[in-house]
Design a protein around this motif. Structure first.
Motif, PDB file in Angstrom:
ATOM      1  N   LEU A  55      87.285  -0.111  53.232  1.00  0.00           N
ATOM      2  CA  LEU A  55      86.471  -0.084  54.243  1.00  0.00           C
ATOM      3  C   LEU A  55      87.404   0.144  55.651  1.00  0.00           C
ATOM      4  CD1 LEU A  55      83.670  -2.276  52.819  1.00  0.00           C
ATOM      5  CD2 LEU A  55      83.419  -0.147  53.527  1.00  0.00           C
ATOM      6  N   VAL A  57      88.466  -2.707  56.804  1.00  0.00           N
ATOM      7  CA  VAL A  57      88.224  -3.909  57.156  1.00  0.00           C
ATOM      8  C   VAL A  57      89.646  -4.917  57.341  1.00  0.00           C
ATOM      9  CG1 VAL A  57      87.003  -6.050  56.693  1.00  0.00           C
ATOM     10  CG2 VAL A  57      85.926  -4.019  56.531  1.00  0.00           C
ATOM     11  N   PRO A  75      85.077   6.778  61.150  1.00  0.00           N
ATOM     12  CA  PRO A  75      83.653   6.292  61.047  1.00  0.00           C
ATOM     13  C   PRO A  75      82.762   7.241  60.050  1.00  0.00           C
ATOM     14  CG  PRO A  75      84.339   6.236  63.233  1.00  0.00           C
ATOM     15  CD  PRO A  75      85.409   6.753  62.541  1.00  0.00           C
ATOM     16  N   ARG A  78      83.096   6.049  56.702  1.00  0.00           N
ATOM     17  CA  ARG A  78      82.248   5.070  56.281  1.00  0.00           C
ATOM     18  C   ARG A  78      80.828   5.220  56.470  1.00  0.00           C
ATOM     19  NH1 ARG A  78      86.198   2.862  59.832  1.00  0.00           N
ATOM     20  NH2 ARG A  78      84.512   2.363  61.498  1.00  0.00           N
TER      21      ARG A  78
ATOM     22  N   GLU B 107      82.793  -8.346  58.619  1.00  0.00           N
ATOM     23  CA  GLU B 107      83.037  -7.372  57.553  1.00  0.00           C
ATOM     24  C   GLU B 107      81.810  -6.110  57.453  1.00  0.00           C
ATOM     25  OE1 GLU B 107      82.980 -10.723  57.098  1.00  0.00           O
ATOM     26  OE2 GLU B 107      84.013 -11.168  55.401  1.00  0.00           O
ATOM     27  N   HIS B 108      80.734  -6.799  57.595  1.00  0.00           N
ATOM     28  CA  HIS B 108      79.742  -5.778  57.165  1.00  0.00           C
ATOM     29  C   HIS B 108      79.676  -4.985  58.617  1.00  0.00           C
ATOM     30  CE1 HIS B 108      75.294  -4.821  56.462  1.00  0.00           C
ATOM     31  NE2 HIS B 108      76.155  -4.069  55.782  1.00  0.00           N
ATOM     32  N   LEU B 110      82.007  -3.984  60.463  1.00  0.00           N
ATOM     33  CA  LEU B 110      83.256  -2.987  60.426  1.00  0.00           C
ATOM     34  C   LEU B 110      83.327  -1.995  59.376  1.00  0.00           C
ATOM     35  CD1 LEU B 110      86.199  -5.618  60.845  1.00  0.00           C
ATOM     36  CD2 LEU B 110      85.237  -3.986  62.443  1.00  0.00           C
ATOM     37  N   SER B 111      82.294  -2.315  58.209  1.00  0.00           N
ATOM     38  CA  SER B 111      82.098  -1.424  57.224  1.00  0.00           C
ATOM     39  C   SER B 111      81.003  -0.104  57.783  1.00  0.00           C
ATOM     40  CB  SER B 111      81.429  -1.967  55.944  1.00  0.00           C
ATOM     41  OG  SER B 111      80.121  -2.246  56.116  1.00  0.00           O
ATOM     42  N   LEU B 112      80.462  -0.325  58.725  1.00  0.00           N
ATOM     43  CA  LEU B 112      79.567   0.697  59.292  1.00  0.00           C
ATOM     44  C   LEU B 112      80.136   1.719  60.135  1.00  0.00           C
ATOM     45  CD1 LEU B 112      76.993  -1.727  60.393  1.00  0.00           C
ATOM     46  CD2 LEU B 112      76.761  -0.455  58.343  1.00  0.00           C
ATOM     47  N   PRO B 113      79.532   2.827  60.416  1.00  0.00           N
ATOM     48  CA  PRO B 113      80.209   4.049  61.049  1.00  0.00           C
ATOM     49  C   PRO B 113      80.460   3.524  62.360  1.00  0.00           C
ATOM     50  CG  PRO B 113      78.187   4.656  60.397  1.00  0.00           C
ATOM     51  CD  PRO B 113      78.477   3.241  59.735  1.00  0.00           C
ATOM     52  N   VAL B 114      81.094   2.673  63.068  1.00  0.00           N
ATOM     53  CA  VAL B 114      81.077   2.224  64.301  1.00  0.00           C
ATOM     54  C   VAL B 114      82.598   1.942  64.502  1.00  0.00           C
ATOM     55  CG1 VAL B 114      80.566   0.472  65.993  1.00  0.00           C
ATOM     56  CG2 VAL B 114      78.752   1.130  64.252  1.00  0.00           C
ATOM     57  N   ARG B 115      83.222   2.290  65.792  1.00  0.00           N
ATOM     58  CA  ARG B 115      84.620   1.840  66.053  1.00  0.00           C
ATOM     59  C   ARG B 115      84.606   0.405  66.519  1.00  0.00           C
ATOM     60  NH1 ARG B 115      87.360   6.293  65.798  1.00  0.00           N
ATOM     61  NH2 ARG B 115      86.471   8.173  66.148  1.00  0.00           N
ATOM     62  N   ARG B 116      85.904  -0.097  66.186  1.00  0.00           N
ATOM     63  CA  ARG B 116      86.079  -1.396  66.495  1.00  0.00           C
ATOM     64  C   ARG B 116      85.923  -1.694  67.821  1.00  0.00           C
ATOM     65  NH1 ARG B 116      90.288  -4.805  62.699  1.00  0.00           N
ATOM     66  NH2 ARG B 116      89.512  -3.983  60.763  1.00  0.00           N
ATOM     67  N   GLU B 275      91.589  -4.776  67.344  1.00  0.00           N
ATOM     68  CA  GLU B 275      91.895  -3.504  66.592  1.00  0.00           C
ATOM     69  C   GLU B 275      93.029  -3.848  65.382  1.00  0.00           C
ATOM     70  OE1 GLU B 275      91.020  -0.585  66.437  1.00  0.00           O
ATOM     71  OE2 GLU B 275      89.772  -0.344  68.346  1.00  0.00           O
ATOM     72  N   ASP B 278      92.746  -8.135  60.489  1.00  0.00           N
ATOM     73  CA  ASP B 278      92.178  -8.012  59.280  1.00  0.00           C
ATOM     74  C   ASP B 278      90.866  -9.264  59.211  1.00  0.00           C
ATOM     75  OD1 ASP B 278      93.982  -5.962  58.221  1.00  0.00           O
ATOM     76  OD2 ASP B 278      95.422  -7.704  57.729  1.00  0.00           O
ATOM     77  N   PHE B 279      89.924  -8.658  58.634  1.00  0.00           N
ATOM     78  CA  PHE B 279      88.962  -9.924  58.402  1.00  0.00           C
ATOM     79  C   PHE B 279      88.466  -9.912  56.798  1.00  0.00           C
ATOM     80  CE2 PHE B 279      88.756  -8.306  62.486  1.00  0.00           C
ATOM     81  CZ  PHE B 279      88.385  -9.347  63.385  1.00  0.00           C
TER      82      PHE B 279
END
Lengths: 302, 279
Positions: A55, A57, A75, A78, B107-108, B110-116, B275, B278-279
């Motif tokens: 992912l 992450v 994105p 993901r 974590e959740h 960051l897993s979505l389609p959104v830039r950091r 950026e 790590d998480f």
């Protein structure tokens, strides 16, 4: 085609004073599309880190990973993944519906209230105005699963999805995962529950110390057994059974060694001919759990 | 802004408006404004303030032009909004970024389609809008109540509130960055408070400078003042603006530009670190 292709994945976490700890030590795995893939291993084996690298992450120190044909940094890649993290955190003021709406917005989806309510019902949650903060562990897991299922993702990455869920709920979760596979989704399941993984996974990887110890289909991993546990109805003639090779166990059961199915059936026919009616036959040893213990257990090579 | 930033901003505003601290401030401001509306009695005769009573108690018997008489009131209100808003904002908003970075949540997200970067910008934007809304509510409410009572209508308190919001934006930029480096609401609040304190010193540069011996100490203090935003000077400007006193417009614009640059740089450092993590 592969849903996940990881090649030589390594991850070192830097610690204070220049020390580092290695979470992944060269993981190479390919996960076929449309399958349920189980990740097994002890705590600290690298399972969660591996899922997080899928992912972006967690960024790998070395190696490469492709998910659904692209980099997980993108994105748009993901957007096709549903993820249930190992630990869940919800804002204290969130309700199940507001949480799902929020996730839907971030996924760029606009589901109708009816769709969200059906999704909650699918994972066994009742739609009401209760705050998520008042939910039990099992309920938050169900909500997390609903969030992962939003938008019918092509890949589901589920980290301990049945943690805290009651046995009936686990059954429901397994049914949902099988349904997802049936519609073409790939499911990567990280679970401590070996029996659960064994029931639904098509392929399994066993991780230890950040490496893949074994990987393959259940058929490949689980060796055929030669040891059987048998029970007969009523008072079977134990003397006659002993002559056929049945060893008495506690509770009226017997143990039988048969090197192949033909020998097993032949012995059982002979027992039946002597008036012993079979009511229970169980394979002993060398399930997935035994294989895991053999690989990772104390005193065994790992 | 992309949809991810808006989605995060929207969620943050909803979360903020459900928090007790912010609800308590809204309630307190509403009570003060309501109390003023009901209890404040002002008699204005030919544009002059003839009599003022608060809950029946006479406040001032001098007959003065209403706009002149109200200047110290607006000035005091500007200081309350400025310093009260900063203190409240630092304490009430210190938890937003640590909460965003909470294990299980980040974590959740960051897993979505959104830039950091969208996560940080959206959170920053949401807090900015919440604080701007609160400051506008207080300043506008005060202006409307006094306007209705006295017939003196001036947007100067709103302009003063805007200065407070811009100052908070710069301070919150540092708080965001501190929280990204170390996920702690206490440390975030400490960073905001320390910057605010540093801003009090650098904002009183001219008054404090003679206290330092010429040489290294004075140079060090001058360098210190270059780096930290002059919070006290901007607060004075807000007070003067609200009281219709003359202000050095060019100086204020330079200070605001510096403040915005400082805030933007702080947020940029926070995004850069975020950026890498790590998480």
């Amino acid at each position: 085609m592969w849903a996940v292709e990881a090649i030589g994945l390594e991850k070192d976490y830097r610690r204070p004073f220049g020390k580092s700890s290695r979470a992944l030590a060269g993981v190479t795995l390919s996960i076929p599309r449309g399958s349920i893939f189980g990740l097994l291993g002890l705590n600290g084996a690298g399972k969660t880190t591996f899922i997080k690298t899928l992912l972006a992450v967690v960024r790998p120190s070395r190696g490469s990973v492709r998910v659904l044909g692209g980099s997980p940094e993108l994105p748009e890649v993901r957007a096709k993944i549903g993820y249930l993290p190992e630990r869940s955190y919800y804002p204290p003021t969130a309700t199940a519906l507001t949480h799902l709406r929020s996730i839907a917005r971030l996924k760029g989806l606009a589901p109708s209230p009816g769709e969200l309510e059906r999704l909650l019902e699918r994972v066994g949650l009742v739609v009401n105005s209760a705050k998520v903060a008042s939910y039990s562990k099992g309920m938050t897991q169900r909500l997390g699963l609903a969030a992962a299922l939003l938008g019918r993702p092509e890949l589901l990455l589920l980290d301990e999805p049945t943690d805290g869920i009651d046995p009936l709920g686990r059954l429901e979760v397994r049914r949902i995962l099988v349904e997802e596979r049936a519609r073409g989704a790939t499911v990567v399941l990280n679970s401590h529950l070996v029996a659960e993984t064994e029931r639904i996974a098509d392929r399994v990887a066993i991780l230890s110390g950040g490496r893949v110890l074994r990987e393959g289909s259940l058929h490949e991993l689980v060796r055929p057994t030669s040891s059987w546990r048998v029970r007969f109805a009523g008072a079977a003639d134990s003397q006659a059974l002993a002559e056929l090779g049945f060893t008495p166990l506690s509770g009226g059961a017997y143990s039988l060694q048969a090197p192949d199915p033909e020998a097993l059936n032949r012995t059982l026919e002979q027992a039946r001919a002597r008036g012993a009616w079979l009511i229970e036959l169980t394979a002993e040893g060398h399930g997935l759990e035994e294989e895991l213990v053999r690989l990772l257990g104390p005193g065994e090579p790992s | 802004m992309n949809s991810g930033v808006w989605a995060i901003t929207f969620d943050l505003i909803r979360e903020a408006l459900a928090r007790r601290w912010i609800l308590a401030l809204l309630l307190a401001m509403t009570l003060v404004l309501g109390g003023m509306s009901l209890g404040l009695s002002v008699e204005v005769v030919d544009g002059a303030l003839a009599a003022t009573r608060l809950f029946g108690t006479s406040l001032d018997n001098d007959i003065r032009a209403a706009d002149v008489a109200l200047r110290p009131v607006f000035e005091a209100a500007a200081y309350v909004i400025f310093y009260g808003g900063l203190c409240f904002g630092i304490l009430a908003c210190s938890d937003f970024v640590p909460s965003l970075l909470a294990p299980g949540r980040i974590e959740h997200l960051l897993s979505l389609p959104v830039r950091r970067s969208a996560l940080i910008i959206g959170t920053y934007g949401g807090v900015f809008l919440v604080m701007a809304g609160l400051a506008a509510y207080g300043a506008l409410g005060f202006t409307v109540v006094l306007g209705l009572k006295t017939g003196v209508w001036t947007p100067r308190l709103l302009a003063a509130a805007l200065l407070a919001v811009i100052t908070f934006a710069a301070i919150f930029g540092v708080m965001v960055t501190a929280a990204v480096f170390v996920r702690s609401s206490a440390l975030s609040a400490l960073a905001g408070g320390a910057l605010c304190l540093a801003g009090l010193f650098s904002g009183n540069r001219d008054q404090l400078l003679p206290m330092f011996e010429p040489g290294k100490e004075r140079t060090a203090f001058e360098i210190f003042c270059v780096f930290f935003p002059p919070v006290a000077a901007i607060a004075r400007a807000a007070g003067d603006l609200a009281a219709s006193l003359p202000i050095d417009r060019d100086l204020l614009l330079r200070q605001l530009a510096g403040l915005l640059l400082f805030g933007a740089a702080a947020v940029a450092v926070g995004i850069w670190r975020f950026e890498q993590k790590d998480f």
